[in-house]
Design an enzyme around this catalytic site. Structure first.
Site, PDB file in Angstrom:
ATOM      1  N   HIS A  29       0.839  -1.196   0.000  1.00 33.89           N
ATOM      2  CA  HIS A  29       0.000   0.000   0.000  1.00 33.89           C
ATOM      3  C   HIS A  29       0.877   1.249   0.000  1.00 33.89           C
ATOM      4  CE1 HIS A  29      -2.330  -3.314   1.711  1.00 33.89           C
ATOM      5  NE2 HIS A  29      -3.425  -2.683   1.330  1.00 33.89           N
ATOM      6  N   HIS A 211      -4.050   3.020  -3.351  1.00 35.37           N
ATOM      7  CA  HIS A 211      -4.234   2.466  -2.005  1.00 35.37           C
ATOM      8  C   HIS A 211      -3.502   1.135  -1.826  1.00 35.37           C
ATOM      9  CE1 HIS A 211      -5.924   1.060   1.730  1.00 35.37           C
ATOM     10  NE2 HIS A 211      -6.457   0.013   1.123  1.00 35.37           N
ATOM     11  N   GLU A 365     -16.279  -5.489  24.980  1.00 37.15           N
ATOM     12  CA  GLU A 365     -15.422  -6.680  25.018  1.00 37.15           C
ATOM     13  C   GLU A 365     -14.241  -6.571  24.057  1.00 37.15           C
ATOM     14  OE1 GLU A 365     -19.675  -7.904  26.009  1.00 37.15           O
ATOM     15  OE2 GLU A 365     -18.686  -6.740  24.426  1.00 37.15           O
TER      16      GLU A 365
END
Length: 628
Positions: A29, A211, A365
């Site tokens: 990337h 990207h 969590e």
């Protein structure tokens, strides 16, 4: 703060190196490293304190790249600063066995604080690192001895936050002012929103084309020309750029030396605290701490293993000040807050302070688990966090990174089966332990009674580079004849031996006592049953061939019993009794009966299995098949 032509050249060097690095590997990337180069340069050349000669200096500033796919940026910076990342390592980006893998891995590369890649993990890790600094500072700093005052910096991308986070070279000064203001805020994190252009300098800058794919050769050539580099050369770093970063690293080395001297003076004045700090930073445990673990006999009353866990925490928490424990809004159910606990809260809150060691995570969590990875990465802290076992699935991304990186994180998971009863199948884990057992370097611990619960904590606290999951019951369990704190560390052991056995019953957690009761019924029918307790299949797998063969003996059929999926038990048993559907809502004893997990039904099934293998005249060897 002034910026020079050398700064501009260094930023352009990072951009060009990013393009070269990704192009050479034909994978990666380039866009984010090229777009983030200005702010990364600013952080590392002006604000970060680091020492490449001692990457684990305790008071170093921490940096987290939450958008880990941009790791070419971090590897380039590590190279420029003088860490053990060479130009050849950059040329080996994303190649097998290189120290520059496709996403940052803390256990692979010096200077990488935490393993990132799954988006958002690094963001929460950075929170954990910041909590670690605040806690260690509140615990150890004294007037004239500011041992801990480091900062945690993080770059996070739009994928982590679902908003654009970027920066341009032209906004360097504005960024600097924002960082200065952020450093003044000491009671909470600060988030600086910066706009960048992805793939800055590319012909395709600002588009998705830069990207996740290398730039084309002609694009790299024009990029180099535009930024003052020879398009015919690759992997070039001007000496001025090296000089700039090496000068900053030299300042970090000097600060490290000053800190070392400060620590020695501190230890002379506060010997108890100083020696404790050194011990904790070296991941050493207090001598004889394990003597505080409770031990039990069959004469002791039945107790739920979550309650036995509470007894362990009350026994060891004050002996192990490095323990930081919390719960995802289930403290009253998980039973994780020990009697002398103080909450980690701002001092002006009136309900705790930053030296407090109990964290109230709220219903988070996943965040809790990723924060704990950051706490372990900070150093000097053993984090433990709790929720219901079924909800560890919410946190699986962070749990997986605990295992991948080798963080000593303790997951205290209660309400571990259909034994939680009325809450029903939405809360009853069936497949969960199979997932945990299948995760490399993650240790499953499902204790059957008090001794095994103490043994589970003995392993989890002692394991310096492995996370552990303790699966604990809501319902009471008897204290078993033959159980052992020490034998728990073998993962599986013979709880009850018989001469001339017809069958081996392999149980785990709450089903070990079920096996004991079923064996008594079988004995009445002339069938001799050995009992094996298997608190951890992972630890059992790691024992010697000879030991495993002594537990799962040849010529005797083995039957596993667990109130969860039978998936995976074919490694340890010829036949399995369990649940391969979702659970059911109702009082837990009725639910166990509904699924046939009661002594008479189990004994009846085992009797048929014994008769089958006697008729067959052959029992395959489990140990030879799976473990030789």
């Amino acid at each position: 703060m002034s910026f020079t032509q050398d700064d501009t050249h260094a930023i352009n060097t990072i951009r060009v190196l990013a393009a070269d690095t990704v192009f050479k590997s034909n994978s990666g990337h380039p866009g984010a490293p090229m777009g983030c180069a200005p702010m990364a340069h600013l952080i590392f050349s002006r604000y970060m304190n680091y020492n490449p000669k001692n990457p684990k200096w305790a008071n170093r500033d921490r940096f987290v790249l939450s958008n880990g796919h941009a790791c070419a940026l971090q590897y380039i910076l590590l190279h420029l600063m003088g860490y053990n990342v060479t130009m050849d390592d950059l040329k080996s980006f994303r190649q097998l066995h290189s120290k520059t893998p496709g996403h940052p891995e803390a256990h692979m590369t010096e200077g990488i604080e935490v393993t990132t890649g799954p988006l958002g993990q690094g963001f929460a890790n950075a929170v954990g690192l910041a909590i670690g600094e605040a806690h260690m500072a509140a615990t150890f700093n004294k007037p004239g001895f500011e041992l801990f005052n480091n900062y945690t910096f993080m770059i996070t991308g739009d994928g982590c936050l679902q908003e654009g986070v970027s920066c341009e070279a032209a906004s360097l000064a504005g960024i600097a002012r924002a960082i200065e203001e952020a450093k003044k805020v000491t009671d909470k994190p600060s988030l600086i929103k910066i706009y960048t252009t992805i793939g800055f300098g590319s012909l395709n800058q600002g588009t998705e084309k830069v990207h996740g794919s290398p730039l084309k050769a002609d694009d790299i050539a024009q990029l180099k020309r535009a930024m003052g580099f020879n398009p015919e050369e690759s992997f070039v770093v001007p000496q001025t750029t090296y000089d700039l970063y090496h000068a900053k690293a030299a300042k970090g080395t000097a600060l490290n030396q000053e800190w070392d001297a400060l620590l020695e003076n501190y230890t002379a004045q506060y010997p108890e605290l100083g020696n404790e700090l050194k011990r904790r930073l070296n991941k050493e445990l207090p001598q004889d701490w394990a003597k505080a673990l409770p031990r039990f006999t069959p004469a002791d009353k039945p107790v739920a293993t979550r309650k036995l866990s509470e007894a362990v925490l009350n026994g060891v928490a004050d002996i192990l000040p490095e323990l930081m424990i919390g719960s995802a809004d289930l403290t009253g159910s998980n039973l994780t807050r020990w009697k002398t606990a103080v909450d980690f809260q701002p001092a002006n809150s009136g309900i705790g302070n930053y030296a407090g060691r109990y964290l109230r995570y709220g219903v988070r969590e996943h965040g809790m688990s990723a924060v704990m990875n950051g706490l372990d990465a900070y150093g000097g802290i053993i984090p433990a966090g709790a929720t219901f076992l079924n909800f560890i699935s919410y946190a699986s991304g962070a749990v997986r990174l605990s295992a991948l990186t080798g963080h000593r994180v303790i997951y205290i998971m209660t309400h571990d089966s259909i034994g939680l009863g009325e809450d029903g199948p939405t809360h009853q884990p069936i497949e969960t332990m199979a997932m945990i057992r299948a995760t490399p370097n993650l240790v499953d611990l499902r204790p059957a009674d008090g001794n095994e619960t103490s043994g589970a904590y003995l392993f989890a606290i002692s394991a310096k580079e492995r996370p552990s999951v303790l699966a604990l019951t809501r319902q009471d369990l008897p204290q078993l004849e033959g159980s052992s704190v020490e034998k728990t560390l073998f993962g599986g052991y013979v709880l009850q031996e018989v001469h001339g056995a017809d069958v081996t019953l392999v149980g785990t957690g709450s089903e070990v006592s079920l096996c004991v009761d079923a064996a008594k019924l079988l004995a009445e029918q002339g069938i001799k049953a050995r009992i094996v307790s298997m608190p951890s299949t992972t630890l059992f797998d790691e024992q010697s061939h000879e030991y495993k063969a002594s537990v799962l003996v040849d010529g005797v059929p083995a039957v596993s019993v667990e109130a969860m999926t039978t998936f995976g038990w074919d490694r340890y048993a010829h036949e399995s009794i369990g649940i391969d559907t979702f659970g059911a809502s109702g009082p837990f004893k009725e639910v166990y009966k509904h699924f046939g997990l009661v002594p008479d039904v189990v004994a009846g099934k085992v009797k048929k299995i014994v008769e089958f293998y006697k008729k067959e005249g052959h029992v395959p060897s489990l140990v030879r098949k799976y473990f030789h």
